[in-house]
Structures are given as structure tokens and as C-alpha cells.
Scaffold this motif. Structure first.
Motif, PDB file in Angstrom:
ATOM      1  N   GLU A  64       0.843  -1.191   0.000  1.00  0.00           N
ATOM      2  CA  GLU A  64       0.000   0.000   0.000  1.00  0.00           C
ATOM      3  C   GLU A  64       0.882   1.246   0.000  1.00  0.00           C
ATOM      4  O   GLU A  64       1.760   1.396   0.860  1.00  0.00           O
ATOM      5  N   HIS A  65       0.659   2.126  -0.949  1.00  0.00           N
ATOM      6  CA  HIS A  65       1.436   3.353  -1.158  1.00  0.00           C
ATOM      7  C   HIS A  65       2.926   3.047  -1.344  1.00  0.00           C
ATOM      8  O   HIS A  65       3.765   3.908  -1.124  1.00  0.00           O
ATOM      9  N   ALA A  84      -2.308   2.781  -5.020  1.00  0.00           N
ATOM     10  CA  ALA A  84      -2.886   3.322  -3.796  1.00  0.00           C
ATOM     11  C   ALA A  84      -3.210   2.218  -2.798  1.00  0.00           C
ATOM     12  O   ALA A  84      -3.245   2.451  -1.601  1.00  0.00           O
ATOM     13  N   HIS A  85      -3.437   1.008  -3.297  1.00  0.00           N
ATOM     14  CA  HIS A  85      -3.786  -0.120  -2.433  1.00  0.00           C
ATOM     15  C   HIS A  85      -2.814  -1.259  -2.704  1.00  0.00           C
ATOM     16  O   HIS A  85      -2.279  -1.383  -3.799  1.00  0.00           O
ATOM     17  N   GLU A 125      -3.829   0.705 -11.211  1.00  0.00           N
ATOM     18  CA  GLU A 125      -5.037   0.406 -10.453  1.00  0.00           C
ATOM     19  C   GLU A 125      -5.420  -1.029 -10.767  1.00  0.00           C
ATOM     20  O   GLU A 125      -5.082  -1.548 -11.836  1.00  0.00           O
TER      21      GLU A 125
END
Length: 111
Positions: free
Chosen positions: A58-59, A80-81, A103
Motif C-alpha cells: 500500500e502506497h 494506492a492499495h 489500479e
């Protein structure tokens, strides 16, 4: 080797030099003018679908494998995840030639 053989050898070498030069010039012109495909740019990465080959925290960063112009390319990826290895991804941004923002693909349904 007698004199006539030497003269014939010298004549052959002198006759071959202009021919070899002409062939070299023609071949270099031909090679210089061969049409080629455009070199892929980082903008070509946006919109590609790939797969995670090194898990993305994550990040954090991981690695993805995408195809650009039919060739597999491994890139550093940020998301982002967290994404596990083997997850399908969609490239949404290419901030550098070796790094992308991804994504999950298909996107998660929102309710």
C-alpha cells in the motif's frame, strides 16, 4: 609467380576496389533509409493492462509486466492499495520511463 600472374593479380585488385566501394555506399544508403516503427514513449504505457510480478505494498512500490508494441516490459509500479502477485492491473499514469501508477483491473464495483 611469374610477371603476368602478378600483373593479373594487381589488375584484379585495382578493379575490385571501385566495385567494393560502390557496394559499400549503396548498402549504407539502403541501411540508413530502412523504414522503422516509432520508438515507444512513456505515454504509450498509459492505458495498458498488465500483471503484478512483484507484490505492490500500500502506497509502496512493486513491479508489473505490461506489453508495449507487442514486447513484454517490466516496470516499477506504485498503487494506492496493496496488490498481490498475479493481480491484473491497468496503467493510469507514467511519471517516468521506468515507473507507472496502476489500479486493479477490472476496477472494483462501487455500491
Amino acid at each position: 609467380m611469374d610477371g603476368s600472374a602478378r600483373a593479373l593479380l594487381l589488375f584484379g585488385a585495382l578493379a575490385a576496389l571501385p566495385f567494393a566501394w560502390l557496394v559499400a555506399v549503396r548498402l549504407s544508403r539502403w541501411a540508413r533509409n530502412i523504414p522503422t516503427d516509432a520508438t515507444p514513449a512513456r505515454t504509450d504505457l498509459v492505458g495498458t493492462i498488465g500483471v503484478v510480478v512483484t507484490p505492490i505494498s500500500e502506497h509502496g512500490y512493486g513491479e508489473v509486466l505490461v506489453r508495449v508494441a507487442g514486447q513484454p516490459v517490466k516496470l516499477h509500479a506504485r498503487a494506492a492499495h496493496a496488490l498481490p502477485m498475479g493481480a491484473a492491473v491497468f496503467v493510469v499514469e507514467a511519471p517516468s520511463h521506468a515507473g507507472v501508477v496502476v489500479e486493479p483491473f477490472p476496477p472494483a464495483a462501487t455500491t
